[in-house]
Design an enzyme around this catalytic site. Structure first.
Site, PDB file in Angstrom:
ATOM      1  N   ASP A   1      10.036   5.542 -10.170  1.00 18.87           N
ATOM      2  CA  ASP A   1       9.619   6.143 -11.443  1.00 18.87           C
ATOM      3  C   ASP A   1      10.398   7.421 -11.756  1.00 18.87           C
ATOM      4  OD1 ASP A   1       7.869   4.220 -12.255  1.00 18.87           O
ATOM      5  OD2 ASP A   1       6.037   5.278 -11.668  1.00 18.87           O
TER       6      ASP A   1
ATOM      7  N   SER B   1       0.806  -1.212   0.000  1.00 19.39           N
ATOM      8  CA  SER B   1       0.000   0.000   0.000  1.00 19.39           C
ATOM      9  C   SER B   1       0.846   1.271   0.000  1.00 19.39           C
ATOM     10  CB  SER B   1      -0.961  -0.056   1.196  1.00 19.39           C
ATOM     11  OG  SER B   1      -1.946   0.947   1.105  1.00 19.39           O
TER      12      SER B   1
ATOM     13  N   LYS C   1      -0.592  -4.172  -3.245  1.00 17.60           N
ATOM     14  CA  LYS C   1      -1.898  -3.613  -2.890  1.00 17.60           C
ATOM     15  C   LYS C   1      -1.999  -2.219  -3.510  1.00 17.60           C
ATOM     16  CE  LYS C   1      -5.039  -2.390   0.883  1.00 17.60           C
ATOM     17  NZ  LYS C   1      -5.240  -0.988   0.480  1.00 17.60           N
TER      18      LYS C   1
END
Length: 484
Positions: A310, A299, A324
């Site tokens: 990224d 999460s 998740k």
């Protein structure tokens, strides 16, 4: 003339499609009303005709559980008054129990029984001190199998009066099973631990969970490390089950100058949110960063690791994360209970959702799995209880004492000395706060330190790929295999 006709025909199509759309909405609404009336009729019929008198609350709670479990989403659940109160306590940072973050499959099959899975142990809590790990299965509580239990029943058995004990049977791997007795305690969720790695210029910060206080505690850690001097950083997100999205946003904002940190997407437009970095909040720039992740990282911890990956701000080390990628909203009801429902999925800055997939590390470092002989030795070691007895007779063991005793145990128990030292250390220090780090046992942390000290970090980051690029590679590989 032709142009006018085309316009007329187009207008006719728009009218027709609009009519069909309105008709579809009416039909859908009629169906919903029909099912609602059926449920109400059955509720009333049971209440009036069942052989024994039924408490309407029992019917209501059964209907709520069935309604939400029909979605086949382990994160969408009914919460009775007790569970609703516990959820609020957890969010605030303290509650009563054994200190394990758990999940439970909605469906049970012979191949995969619906046992309780430990997502992560909360540091310094009873489950953690008993050696329970992420990925362990709780197959029984107080002698009762957890397979047929609902999540509510599991929670009611694990939580209870502080100071009272609960017995659990743990399955690790395919067949290794052992028992633990956990004494319930007030669980105060810690959030950040930090230290400078001894003998290096590397700062180490572990984020245990994302609570309302995490960003502030994380800044405290950065400030302290700045005083002691550091030029490289390790952020440890292993066994971090997540927490508040606003909390992880505020931590990520300390590294990301501008752009999306995370976005959420729902079928309802007003539930869509784009969390954007603010350059004024950036505190850390232009230093090598390694992020540690494992299967217990879920999460919010995946949001942070995904964002840093990224933007190529950090190198990920460890193992694939939990996966998740959904967002839940707790909804209170007027009778003091409520429910938790998935309202959206979150996407990393490269517009990638990792739900049920997880985030792969840039460098995989796995702990060796036990051989069959090692499993038998581990179980025998637990049954013999020799470590606890030895520590009781020899309090205040030094590291040298631990080293010598581990070497002695290898003649009876065929386990790595590194593992034996860890088990002895856990027992010897169980009444003390957990160590910030353990370089003797922690292969992943040692690997992260070696990367920062011995490798060309700039080149590593240059060769790393965004989650979007990795997703495209997976899809391309899958398509190629299907076309064979």
């Amino acid at each position: 003339m032709k142009k006018i006709v085309l316009k007329f025909v187009a207008a006719g199509l728009i009218f027709a499609s609009g009519f069909c759309f309105a008709e579809t909405i009416r039909n859908s609404k009629a169906k919903k009303n029909e099912y609602m009336n059926l449920i109400s009729s059955v509720f009333d019929f049971i209440d009036r005709n069942y052989v024994d008198e039924v408490d309407p609350k029992v019917l209501y709670e059964g209907a709520m559980r069935g309604l939400l479990s029909s979605l086949d989403d382990p994160h969408t659940t009914y919460l009775d008054a007790h569970d609703w109160s516990s959820l609020n306590d957890t969010t605030k940072g303290d509650f009563g129990g054994v200190g394990l973050t758990i999940s439970k499959p909605v469906k049970s099959t012979p191949e995969k029984p619906a046992f309780v899975e430990v997502s992560s142990p909360i540091e310094d809590c009873p489950g953690y001190k008993a050696g329970i790990q992420a990925g362990d299965l709780i197959i029984a509580i107080n002698g009762n199998s957890t397979e047929p239990m609902t999540m509510d029943e599991v929670l009611s058995k694990l939580r209870g009066t502080i100071g009272e004990s609960v017995d659990v049977r743990i399955r690790r791997g395919k067949s290794m099973e052992f028992d633990r007795t956990l004494v319930r305690a007030k669980i105060e969720v810690p959030t950040v631990k930090f230290s400078k790695i001894e003998g290096t210029n590397i700062g180490y910060i572990r984020i245990i969970e994302f609570t309302p206080n995490t960003a502030e505690r994380f800044q405290d850690a950065l400030d302290s490390l700045n005083v002691s001097g550091y030029s490289k950083l390790i952020i440890d997100l292993r066994n971090n089950p997540g927490g508040l999205i606003t909390s992880v946003r505020d931590v990520a904002d300390k590294f990301i100058d501008e752009g999306t940190i995370v976005s959420t997407k729902s079928r309802i437009s007003y539930d869509n949110t784009n969390y954007v970095a603010n350059k004024e909040n950036t505190k850390v720039r232009n230093i090598p960063i390694v992020v540690l992740i494992n299967k217990g990282s879920a999460s919010a911890s995946e949001i942070l690791s995904g964002a840093l990956k990224d933007y190529k701000l950090a190198y990920l080390v460890g193992e694939n994360s939990y996966g998740k990628g959904s967002v839940q909203n707790p909804i209170p009801l007027y009778n003091n209970d409520g429910f938790k429902i998935t309202i959206a999925k979150y996407y990393t800055p490269s517009d990638t959702n990792i739900d049920k997939v997880g985030i792969p590390p840039d460098r995989e470092i796995l702990y060796p799995e036990f051989t069959e002989e090692e499993e038998k030795s581990f179980i025998k070691l637990q049954e013999d209880n020799v470590i606890a007895k030895h520590v009781e007779l020899n309090p205040n063991m030094s590291e040298h004492d631990i080293y010598l005793y581990a070497k002695q145990l290898t003649s009876t128990y065929k386990l790595e000395e590194r593992i034996l030292r860890k088990l002895i250390r856990n027992e010897a220090e169980k009444i003390k706060p957990a160590r910030v780090y353990d370089l003797d046992y922690d292969l992943q942390l040692v690997g992260a330190i070696d990367i920062l000290n011995k490798e060309n970090f700039h080149q590593l980051m240059k060769n790393s790929k965004t989650l979007k690029e990795l997703q495209a590679e997976r899809e391309e590989k899958k398509a190629a295999e299907e076309n064979k």
